[in-house]
Design a protein around this motif. Structure first.
Motif, PDB file in Angstrom:
ATOM      1  N   TYR A 299      82.787  46.187  77.198  1.00 59.89           N
ATOM      2  CA  TYR A 299      83.758  46.584  76.287  1.00 59.89           C
ATOM      3  C   TYR A 299      84.116  48.219  76.134  1.00 59.89           C
ATOM      4  O   TYR A 299      83.262  49.143  76.660  1.00 59.89           O
ATOM      5  CB  TYR A 299      83.061  46.384  74.597  1.00 59.89           C
ATOM      6  CG  TYR A 299      81.854  47.089  74.177  1.00 59.89           C
ATOM      7  CD1 TYR A 299      81.844  48.364  73.540  1.00 59.89           C
ATOM      8  CD2 TYR A 299      80.623  46.530  74.312  1.00 59.89           C
ATOM      9  CE1 TYR A 299      80.807  49.024  73.437  1.00 59.89           C
ATOM     10  CE2 TYR A 299      79.436  47.033  73.890  1.00 59.89           C
ATOM     11  CZ  TYR A 299      79.479  48.427  73.288  1.00 59.89           C
ATOM     12  OH  TYR A 299      78.453  48.862  72.648  1.00 59.89           O
ATOM     13  N   SER A 300      85.143  48.507  75.331  1.00 64.28           N
ATOM     14  CA  SER A 300      85.614  49.808  75.397  1.00 64.28           C
ATOM     15  C   SER A 300      85.811  50.281  73.879  1.00 64.28           C
ATOM     16  O   SER A 300      86.119  49.370  72.858  1.00 64.28           O
ATOM     17  CB  SER A 300      87.164  50.120  76.039  1.00 64.28           C
ATOM     18  OG  SER A 300      86.750  49.949  77.331  1.00 64.28           O
TER      19      SER A 300
ATOM     20  N   THR B  48      83.742  53.284  77.921  1.00 63.39           N
ATOM     21  CA  THR B  48      83.595  51.821  78.116  1.00 63.39           C
ATOM     22  C   THR B  48      81.834  51.616  78.540  1.00 63.39           C
ATOM     23  O   THR B  48      81.578  52.499  79.272  1.00 63.39           O
ATOM     24  CB  THR B  48      84.450  51.657  79.308  1.00 63.39           C
ATOM     25  OG1 THR B  48      85.759  51.895  79.175  1.00 63.39           O
ATOM     26  CG2 THR B  48      84.250  49.967  79.828  1.00 63.39           C
TER      27      THR B  48
ATOM     28  N   ASP C 281      85.474  42.117  76.584  1.00 67.13           N
ATOM     29  CA  ASP C 281      85.528  41.141  77.821  1.00 67.13           C
ATOM     30  C   ASP C 281      84.032  40.616  78.042  1.00 67.13           C
ATOM     31  O   ASP C 281      83.190  41.152  78.688  1.00 67.13           O
ATOM     32  CB  ASP C 281      86.217  41.478  78.863  1.00 67.13           C
ATOM     33  CG  ASP C 281      86.537  40.460  79.801  1.00 67.13           C
ATOM     34  OD1 ASP C 281      85.938  39.543  79.903  1.00 67.13           O
ATOM     35  OD2 ASP C 281      87.278  40.692  80.701  1.00 67.13           O
TER      36      ASP C 281
ATOM     37  N   ALA D 230      88.580  47.341  73.169  1.00 73.72           N
ATOM     38  CA  ALA D 230      88.715  45.990  74.095  1.00 73.72           C
ATOM     39  C   ALA D 230      87.251  45.627  74.232  1.00 73.72           C
ATOM     40  O   ALA D 230      86.301  46.085  74.304  1.00 73.72           O
ATOM     41  CB  ALA D 230      89.209  46.333  75.455  1.00 73.72           C
TER      42      ALA D 230
END
Length: 138
Positions: A70-71, A87, A64, A62
């Motif tokens: 971010y992950s 994360t 953003d 992920a």
């Protein structure tokens, strides 16, 4: 499943910190024990080489940009864990020209107890954030 987290306040605006750490392939720019990073699959996978020559392959799960977060998951690494997801997030510190950077992870220890795996990653996260602060201060 085990978990750990580390955070550090840095006297640098969040947007500047994110500019340095927000690129998924940017670890060698601020993390001294990662000597190289090679992106693949359109930037969604990074192959990292550490100072000892070990290879760590991670997948972006992920991202953003607006939330500065971010992950990612480890696909393969010389660590005694599976099911690792971490994360990295950069927050603004309200009322200050500063940031709080948080790095957290969950994982399942393999061949070691929870405390040993937690200590390993807590050390990586804490040392990494300290290196980030030094990089930004330079």
């Amino acid at each position: 499943m085990a978990s750990t987290a580390a955070s550090l306040d840095i006297p640098v605006p969040a947007d500047r910190v994110w500019q340095l750490v927000g690129g998924f392939d940017a670890l060698p720019d601020w993390l001294p024990y990662i000597t190289s990073s090679t992106a693949s699959e359109g930037g969604r996978v990074r192959s990292l080489t550490n100072a000892a020559g070990g290879v760590i392959v991670e997948r972006l799960l992920a991202f953003d940009d607006r939330a500065r977060s971010y992950s990612y998951a480890i696909l393969s690494a010389p660590f005694p864990v599976t099911d690792y997801v971490a994360t990295l997030t950069v927050h603004e510190v309200p009322g200050q020209d500063a940031s709080r950077v948080e790095w957290s992870g969950v994982f399942t220890p393999v061949g070691v107890d929870d405390a040993e795996a937690v200590a390993l990653f807590h050390g990586i996260f804490g040392d990494g954030l300290a290196a980030l602060r030094r990089t930004l201060a330079a």
